[in-house]
Design an enzyme around this catalytic site. Sequence first.
Site, PDB file in Angstrom:
ATOM      1  N   ASP A  96      50.548  52.494  22.793  1.00  0.00           N
ATOM      2  CA  ASP A  96      49.970  53.037  21.661  1.00  0.00           C
ATOM      3  C   ASP A  96      48.847  53.540  22.111  1.00  0.00           C
ATOM      4  OD1 ASP A  96      48.954  53.896  19.124  1.00  0.00           O
ATOM      5  OD2 ASP A  96      49.352  51.615  18.198  1.00  0.00           O
ATOM      6  N   ASP A 156      54.386  41.978  13.981  1.00  0.00           N
ATOM      7  CA  ASP A 156      53.946  40.913  14.731  1.00  0.00           C
ATOM      8  C   ASP A 156      52.786  40.397  14.020  1.00  0.00           C
ATOM      9  OD1 ASP A 156      52.319  43.047  15.451  1.00  0.00           O
ATOM     10  OD2 ASP A 156      52.523  42.201  17.639  1.00  0.00           O
ATOM     11  N   LYS A 202      54.166  45.835  23.228  1.00  0.00           N
ATOM     12  CA  LYS A 202      53.534  47.077  22.820  1.00  0.00           C
ATOM     13  C   LYS A 202      52.241  46.749  23.280  1.00  0.00           C
ATOM     14  CE  LYS A 202      52.022  49.528  18.790  1.00  0.00           C
ATOM     15  NZ  LYS A 202      52.148  49.791  17.339  1.00  0.00           N
ATOM     16  N   GLU A 233      52.854  55.992  21.441  1.00  0.00           N
ATOM     17  CA  GLU A 233      52.651  56.332  20.143  1.00  0.00           C
ATOM     18  C   GLU A 233      51.239  56.783  20.074  1.00  0.00           C
ATOM     19  OE1 GLU A 233      52.431  53.436  16.391  1.00  0.00           O
ATOM     20  OE2 GLU A 233      53.075  52.310  18.033  1.00  0.00           O
ATOM     21  N   LYS A 284      48.364  48.295  23.661  1.00  0.00           N
ATOM     22  CA  LYS A 284      47.371  49.032  23.016  1.00  0.00           C
ATOM     23  C   LYS A 284      46.462  49.655  24.320  1.00  0.00           C
ATOM     24  CE  LYS A 284      47.695  48.431  18.562  1.00  0.00           C
ATOM     25  NZ  LYS A 284      47.999  49.398  17.663  1.00  0.00           N
ATOM     26  N   ASP A 316      57.811  46.694  14.708  1.00  0.00           N
ATOM     27  CA  ASP A 316      56.518  46.019  15.258  1.00  0.00           C
ATOM     28  C   ASP A 316      56.102  45.338  13.787  1.00  0.00           C
ATOM     29  OD1 ASP A 316      54.209  45.548  16.146  1.00  0.00           O
ATOM     30  OD2 ASP A 316      53.250  47.635  15.985  1.00  0.00           O
ATOM     31  N   LYS A 358      54.757  52.820   7.822  1.00  0.00           N
ATOM     32  CA  LYS A 358      53.917  51.664   7.451  1.00  0.00           C
ATOM     33  C   LYS A 358      53.824  51.489   5.919  1.00  0.00           C
ATOM     34  CE  LYS A 358      51.181  50.944  11.841  1.00  0.00           C
ATOM     35  NZ  LYS A 358      49.786  51.265  12.245  1.00  0.00           N
TER      36      LYS A 358
END
EC number: 5.1.1.-
Length: 330
Positions: A178, A301, A151, A204, A153, A299, A249
């Site tokens: 993301d 991690d 993923k 995202e 950023k 996700d 989340k």
Amino acid sequence: MSAQQLTVRREIFPIRGAFRISRGAKTEAAVVVAEVADGPHRGRGECVPYARYGESVDGVVAALETMADAVASGLDRAALARQMPPGAARNALDCALWDLEAKRSGVPVWKLAGLTEPPGPLVTCYTLSVDEPEIMAAAARERAPRHPLLKMKLTGEGDLDRVRAVRAAAPAARLVVDANEGWTLDQLHGFAPVLAGLGVEMIEQPLPAGQDEALRGVDCPVPLGADESCHGLESLERLRGLYRVVNVKLDKTGGLTEALAMTRAAHAMGFEVMVGCMVATSLAMAPAMLVGQGARYVDLDGPLLLARDREPGLVYDGAVVQPPVAALWG
């Protein structure tokens, strides 16, 4: 049975290096832990106050401390949902109450929650913080052999160079990106076809949450996911027609209770689900493992980004994370 007693703690965990997203960088994870004890049993929950949502460590600690009398009077999860708004504070206490019930009854949380099977191992993303293309490529090259889903950023200017560099360094990896609200609509239109060609599976939160109505009717070649735009159950209806994936989340939903309900509702409405996390310890990830059992993307991690984790923590073998042991949570 002894009266329930609430203890609230602030804790700091250093991050390995620095973690950068479009809004800035940090070098430590500041978490708040709620612990509810009834004598021989104790339950714990961890949250990460997030400034983007108007939260602070001091504010979350204060909000939790106001619940001490209610906890002592036997507060349960249903009453908690009526007395506290969604957010980090409620998450810590909700998860502590789940953990306490499991410890008190000897029944694991997955059974208490009505799930039909015990949680199994999950394959999590590994997050590459935003940086210069060559630095992100080096990180991808190092991680890709054991982390098949990366993923990235992103932040806007220069993002295509970042993704091209990571793709060249990790040609077999699955990629999601993301933007953390860091793009404009014009950038999305320009970036998306190129990202599709590079094999990116999901974008995202490309736009600021307050501007994402502009996505209605956009035919994007890469599925879009909602994070900052997606909080609790009440947010799902508005996201129809804007996003195909919703990021659940626990710090946004206000705990495992609503996260499980939200996941069921999202699936019923045709969304794919991503279970996500803040940068935090295994105590924060453990309840989310239950949500992750039905998720398209996992996700979780956070502990891998820390210089140290709790003991005992979750067991990670590369990208594969095992369910928590009872001594940690649940």
